[in-house]
Design an enzyme around this catalytic site. Structure first.
Site, mmCIF file in Angstrom:
data_model
loop_
_atom_site.group_PDB
_atom_site.id
_atom_site.type_symbol
_atom_site.label_atom_id
_atom_site.label_comp_id
_atom_site.label_asym_id
_atom_site.label_seq_id
_atom_site.Cartn_x
_atom_site.Cartn_y
_atom_site.Cartn_z
ATOM 1 N N ARG A 52 0.693 -1.147 0.058
ATOM 2 C CA ARG A 52 0.018 0.022 -0.078
ATOM 3 C C ARG A 52 0.789 1.378 -0.003
ATOM 4 O O ARG A 52 1.941 1.084 0.277
ATOM 5 C CB ARG A 52 -1.072 0.012 1.183
ATOM 6 N N ARG A 86 -7.344 -0.424 -6.740
ATOM 7 C CA ARG A 86 -7.516 0.610 -5.873
ATOM 8 C C ARG A 86 -7.787 1.946 -6.648
ATOM 9 O O ARG A 86 -7.133 2.293 -7.623
ATOM 10 C CB ARG A 86 -6.488 0.859 -4.783
ATOM 11 N N GLN A 179 -1.993 2.479 9.904
ATOM 12 C CA GLN A 179 -0.641 2.482 9.191
ATOM 13 C C GLN A 179 0.391 3.554 9.853
ATOM 14 O O GLN A 179 1.462 3.400 9.783
ATOM 15 C CB GLN A 179 -0.941 3.348 7.827
ATOM 16 N N ASP A 220 -2.078 10.949 -2.335
ATOM 17 C CA ASP A 220 -2.554 9.726 -3.133
ATOM 18 C C ASP A 220 -2.637 10.306 -4.688
ATOM 19 O O ASP A 220 -2.606 9.651 -5.595
ATOM 20 C CB ASP A 220 -3.595 9.087 -2.647
HETATM 21 O O1 MRU Z 1 -4.622 3.377 2.246
HETATM 22 P P1 MRU Z 1 -3.058 3.390 1.922
HETATM 23 O O2 MRU Z 1 -2.281 2.757 3.311
HETATM 24 O O3 MRU Z 1 -2.545 2.882 0.630
HETATM 25 O O4 MRU Z 1 -2.980 5.066 2.056
HETATM 26 C C1 MRU Z 1 -1.809 5.552 1.976
HETATM 27 C C2 MRU Z 1 -1.590 7.070 2.021
HETATM 28 O O5 MRU Z 1 -2.743 7.809 2.256
HETATM 29 C C3 MRU Z 1 -0.358 7.495 2.038
HETATM 30 O O6 MRU Z 1 -0.340 8.836 2.750
HETATM 31 C C4 MRU Z 1 -0.051 7.902 0.658
HETATM 32 O O7 MRU Z 1 -0.370 6.951 -0.270
HETATM 33 C C5 MRU Z 1 1.230 8.694 0.176
HETATM 34 S S1 MRU Z 1 2.465 7.183 0.385
HETATM 35 C C6 MRU Z 1 4.013 8.221 -0.009
#
Ligand code: MRU
Length: 318
Positions: A52, A86, A179, A220
């Site tokens: 992720r 996703r 996370q 993202d």
């Molecule tokens: O749902 P996730 O864990 O994939 O979300 C990740 C995030 O929101 C991060 O902050 C984002 O991907 C930046 S990664 C360098």
């Protein structure tokens, strides 16, 4: 073998062939690897967050296209399956588009190395924004685990630490999948950077108490006007930071900038299973939110720090 080395986080193995992932669902309790021998297996791993973070899922998908080519699969079908895994992070579609003209392992490895290199460059630019003694707050995980090596927001904190500018980091737990408390804390511990995990809801009072000098997050998807989608809770932090006159820096590679999406209103927001919140009661689970550009002090890419008006400073990136 360091667990945060790029090829430990995600790699392609020819004798399989397979895409091998550090299974982030099992961290920090266990360092375990997941072997994906087909594109549907890899898409499932992306959907369930075994891998992720926006750049990391792009890199995994790039290896996935190389895997499909090595297996003799239909590449268009593989691309569609991976792209659907996703919706919010634009890096996924970006990496797939990069691989389709040249669906080789070598090209996927090059894309992976380039993303890590972009992280190092943007981290150096971001560190320049921080004053000595900075007490930063970060949300979710935008470290090496999320980028296939080094990290964006955590990369910036790492560069600041190496330059003697960082005092410590407050790490939002990041509900519901944690996370922050599972992955960012793990990374900061590995890097020897002082940190403390906080409940997401503690950010406001810690800002009011003067314990936060800046907020540093990843992204993202960044729309052409600078509106930025990131992990749910980032928008709330941005409002809080604005209220307390604390800068909020978004650190992300150009592969996260989506000039084809005019504003945050057009960014698709992933809604995940309510079971991640509660299996007992009715629940809603939007996984991302959009921070309006007006609340972002700077967007830092590998090219430097971009300031408002973002519609101009980001347009200059192409
Ligand atoms: O749902 P996730 O864990 O994939 O979300 C990740 C995030 O929101 C991060 O902050 C984002 O991907 C930046 S990664 C360098």
């Amino acid at each position: 073998m360091a667990v945060l080395d790029p090829d430990q986080i995600v790699r392609f193995e020819e004798d399989g062939p397979a895409v091998v992932l550090l299974d982030q669902r099992r961290l920090p309790a266990e360092v375990a690897y997941l072997t994906c021998r087909s594109v549907p297996e890899l898409a499932d791993a992306i959907r369930t967050l075994a891998v992720r973070g926006a750049p990391a899922i792009g890199i995994a998908a790039a290896y996935g296209i190389a895997l499909a080519a090595a297996r003799g699969d239909d590449l268009r079908e593989a691309a569609a399956v991976l792209a659907a895994s996703r919706p919010t992070a634009v890096n996924l579609a970006w990496a797939i588009d990069e691989l389709l003209p040249e669906p080789t392992v070598e090209r996927a490895r090059e894309l992976h190395a380039d993303e890590v290199d972009r992280c190092r460059r943007m981290a150096a630019h971001a560190a320049e924004l921080l004053r000595p003694g900075t007490r930063a707050l970060t949300h979710c995980n935008a470290g090496g685990l999320a980028t296939g090596g080094y990290g964006t927001a955590v990369g910036a904190l790492r560069a600041a630490w190496e330059r003697g500018l960082l005092e410590r980091v407050l790490v939002d737990e990041t509900r519901p999948l944690l996370q922050g408390s599972r992955l960012t804390a793990f990374e900061l511990e590995q890097l020897g950077i002082p940190y403390a995990v906080i409940a997401d809801s503690a950010a406001a009072s810690l800002m009011a108490a003067g314990e936060v000098d800046c907020v540093v997050t990843g992204a993202d998807r960044i729309a052409a006007n600078g509106d930025t989608a990131n992990k749910i809770g980032t928008y709330g932090l941005a409002v809080l930071a604005n209220h307390h006159e604390i800068p909020l820096y978004v650190v992300a590679p150009t592969s996260t900038v989506d000039l084809r999406t005019p504003s945050g209103a057009e960014i698709p927001i992933e809604e995940r299973s309510p079971d991640e919140i509660t299996t007992r009661f009715a629940a809603r689970n939007p996984a991302f939110d959009v921070t309006p550009a007006s609340l972002i002090s700077a967007i830092v890419t590998e090219h430097g720090a971009h300031r408002a008006p973002y519609v101009e400073s980001l347009a200059a990136l192409v």
